[in-house]
Design a protein around this motif. Structure first.
Motif, PDB file in Angstrom:
ATOM      1  N   GLN A  86      57.119 -13.929 -14.004  1.00 46.15           N
ATOM      2  CA  GLN A  86      57.032 -15.020 -14.974  1.00 46.15           C
ATOM      3  C   GLN A  86      57.451 -14.567 -16.369  1.00 46.15           C
ATOM      4  OE1 GLN A  86      56.373 -18.326 -14.436  1.00 46.15           O
ATOM      5  NE2 GLN A  86      56.474 -17.777 -12.274  1.00 46.15           N
ATOM      6  N   ILE A  87      57.043 -13.358 -16.744  1.00 49.28           N
ATOM      7  CA  ILE A  87      57.434 -12.821 -18.049  1.00 49.28           C
ATOM      8  C   ILE A  87      58.945 -12.645 -18.104  1.00 49.28           C
ATOM      9  CG2 ILE A  87      57.282 -10.807 -19.574  1.00 49.28           C
ATOM     10  CD1 ILE A  87      54.349 -10.488 -18.474  1.00 49.28           C
ATOM     11  N   GLN A  88      59.523 -12.097 -17.053  1.00 49.01           N
ATOM     12  CA  GLN A  88      60.975 -11.896 -17.009  1.00 49.01           C
ATOM     13  C   GLN A  88      61.710 -13.226 -17.117  1.00 49.01           C
ATOM     14  OE1 GLN A  88      62.702  -8.828 -16.814  1.00 49.01           O
ATOM     15  NE2 GLN A  88      64.469 -10.104 -17.228  1.00 49.01           N
ATOM     16  N   TRP A  89      61.256 -14.217 -16.366  1.00 48.04           N
ATOM     17  CA  TRP A  89      61.903 -15.535 -16.418  1.00 48.04           C
ATOM     18  C   TRP A  89      61.768 -16.182 -17.784  1.00 48.04           C
ATOM     19  CZ3 TRP A  89      59.357 -17.044 -11.149  1.00 48.04           C
ATOM     20  CH2 TRP A  89      60.071 -16.444 -10.117  1.00 48.04           C
ATOM     21  N   ALA A  90      60.592 -16.073 -18.387  1.00 48.09           N
ATOM     22  CA  ALA A  90      60.382 -16.636 -19.719  1.00 48.09           C
ATOM     23  C   ALA A  90      61.263 -15.924 -20.747  1.00 48.09           C
ATOM     24  CB  ALA A  90      58.905 -16.535 -20.113  1.00 48.09           C
ATOM     25  N   PHE A  91      61.411 -14.616 -20.591  1.00 44.42           N
ATOM     26  CA  PHE A  91      62.272 -13.831 -21.473  1.00 44.42           C
ATOM     27  C   PHE A  91      63.720 -14.303 -21.357  1.00 44.42           C
ATOM     28  CE2 PHE A  91      64.748 -10.053 -22.607  1.00 44.42           C
ATOM     29  CZ  PHE A  91      64.098  -9.609 -23.749  1.00 44.42           C
ATOM     30  N   GLU A  92      64.185 -14.470 -20.135  1.00 43.32           N
ATOM     31  CA  GLU A  92      65.556 -14.945 -19.905  1.00 43.32           C
ATOM     32  C   GLU A  92      65.746 -16.359 -20.447  1.00 43.32           C
ATOM     33  OE1 GLU A  92      66.073 -14.333 -15.705  1.00 43.32           O
ATOM     34  OE2 GLU A  92      66.150 -12.146 -15.943  1.00 43.32           O
ATOM     35  N   ASP A  93      64.738 -17.204 -20.277  1.00 37.74           N
ATOM     36  CA  ASP A  93      64.803 -18.566 -20.831  1.00 37.74           C
ATOM     37  C   ASP A  93      64.884 -18.533 -22.350  1.00 37.74           C
ATOM     38  OD1 ASP A  93      64.681 -19.627 -18.277  1.00 37.74           O
ATOM     39  OD2 ASP A  93      62.558 -20.219 -18.429  1.00 37.74           O
ATOM     40  N   GLU A  94      64.117 -17.630 -22.976  1.00 42.25           N
ATOM     41  CA  GLU A  94      64.138 -17.491 -24.428  1.00 42.25           C
ATOM     42  C   GLU A  94      65.529 -17.063 -24.902  1.00 42.25           C
ATOM     43  OE1 GLU A  94      63.029 -17.481 -28.395  1.00 42.25           O
ATOM     44  OE2 GLU A  94      61.961 -18.329 -26.680  1.00 42.25           O
ATOM     45  N   ALA A  95      66.130 -16.132 -24.212  1.00 38.78           N
ATOM     46  CA  ALA A  95      67.486 -15.705 -24.571  1.00 38.78           C
ATOM     47  C   ALA A  95      68.453 -16.882 -24.474  1.00 38.78           C
ATOM     48  CB  ALA A  95      67.942 -14.566 -23.665  1.00 38.78           C
ATOM     49  N   GLN A  96      68.347 -17.639 -23.398  1.00 36.95           N
ATOM     50  CA  GLN A  96      69.224 -18.792 -23.215  1.00 36.95           C
ATOM     51  C   GLN A  96      69.020 -19.822 -24.332  1.00 36.95           C
ATOM     52  OE1 GLN A  96      68.705 -20.886 -19.499  1.00 36.95           O
ATOM     53  NE2 GLN A  96      70.725 -21.792 -19.640  1.00 36.95           N
ATOM     54  N   GLU A  97      67.767 -20.060 -24.695  1.00 34.86           N
ATOM     55  CA  GLU A  97      67.475 -21.003 -25.777  1.00 34.86           C
ATOM     56  C   GLU A  97      68.082 -20.541 -27.098  1.00 34.86           C
ATOM     57  OE1 GLU A  97      63.278 -21.853 -26.048  1.00 34.86           O
ATOM     58  OE2 GLU A  97      63.188 -22.359 -23.914  1.00 34.86           O
ATOM     59  N   GLN A  98      68.132 -19.239 -27.297  1.00 31.66           N
ATOM     60  CA  GLN A  98      68.722 -18.690 -28.525  1.00 31.66           C
ATOM     61  C   GLN A  98      70.239 -18.582 -28.443  1.00 31.66           C
ATOM     62  OE1 GLN A  98      66.891 -15.174 -30.183  1.00 31.66           O
ATOM     63  NE2 GLN A  98      64.849 -15.812 -29.535  1.00 31.66           N
ATOM     64  N   GLY A  99      70.797 -18.846 -27.271  1.00 38.04           N
ATOM     65  CA  GLY A  99      72.243 -18.787 -27.097  1.00 38.04           C
ATOM     66  C   GLY A  99      72.781 -17.372 -27.008  1.00 38.04           C
ATOM     67  N   ILE A 100      71.937 -16.441 -26.526  1.00 37.10           N
ATOM     68  CA  ILE A 100      72.351 -15.047 -26.406  1.00 37.10           C
ATOM     69  C   ILE A 100      72.051 -14.547 -24.999  1.00 37.10           C
ATOM     70  CG2 ILE A 100      72.062 -14.524 -28.862  1.00 37.10           C
ATOM     71  CD1 ILE A 100      69.340 -13.280 -28.191  1.00 37.10           C
ATOM     72  N   GLU A 101      72.589 -13.394 -24.690  1.00 36.06           N
ATOM     73  CA  GLU A 101      72.336 -12.768 -23.400  1.00 36.06           C
ATOM     74  C   GLU A 101      70.983 -12.053 -23.436  1.00 36.06           C
ATOM     75  OE1 GLU A 101      74.204 -12.975 -20.622  1.00 36.06           O
ATOM     76  OE2 GLU A 101      75.563 -14.304 -21.695  1.00 36.06           O
ATOM     77  N   PRO A 102      70.334 -11.887 -22.282  1.00 36.27           N
ATOM     78  CA  PRO A 102      69.060 -11.164 -22.258  1.00 36.27           C
ATOM     79  C   PRO A 102      69.138  -9.752 -22.837  1.00 36.27           C
ATOM     80  CG  PRO A 102      69.308 -12.396 -20.226  1.00 36.27           C
ATOM     81  CD  PRO A 102      70.619 -12.514 -20.975  1.00 36.27           C
ATOM     82  N   TRP A 103      70.261  -9.061 -22.652  1.00 37.19           N
ATOM     83  CA  TRP A 103      70.377  -7.715 -23.214  1.00 37.19           C
ATOM     84  C   TRP A 103      70.299  -7.747 -24.737  1.00 37.19           C
ATOM     85  CZ3 TRP A 103      74.168  -6.444 -26.630  1.00 37.19           C
ATOM     86  CH2 TRP A 103      75.351  -7.193 -26.616  1.00 37.19           C
TER      87      TRP A 103
END
Length: 101
Positions: free
Chosen positions: A37-54
């Motif tokens: 869940q943390i990983q998915w939320a992190f990836e969602d946050e990156a997407q919301e910011q318009g950036i890659e997870p890295w």
């Protein structure tokens, strides 16, 4: 500076610390499910910011804007090398204005 192999784990820990409501929402889940869940939320946050997870990972681990820029260039250089491109070719292709060294 945080060791390369620890960056993701440190970023996820800092992310969950910054999001106590998420920690509360997932508290009843198993450890494995919490990590997912943390990983998915992190990836969602990156997407919301318009950036890659890295990139979000680097933002969470960098201690200064200068360190963030240095880490970005390090990642870009690794990608260029993996792709077999010269640094100049990679910068031209990706419109990156970085130091040539």
């Amino acid at each position: 500076m945080i060791a390369r192999e620890s960056r993701q784990a440190v970023a996820l820990e800092r992310f969950i610390e910054a999001n106590p409501q998420l920690r509360a929402e997932i508290a009843a889940l198993s450890e494995v499910e919490q990590q997912q869940q943390i990983q998915w939320a992190f990836e969602d946050e990156a997407q919301e910011q318009g950036i890659e997870p890295w990139e979000l990972t680097l933002r969470f681990i960098a201690e200064s804007p200068e360190e963030l820029q240095s880490l970005r260039m390090e990642v870009h250089r690794e990608v260029a090398q993996t792709l077999g491109l010269s640094w100049e070719e990679y910068c031209d292709f990706n419109e990156i204005g970085g130091p040539a060294s």
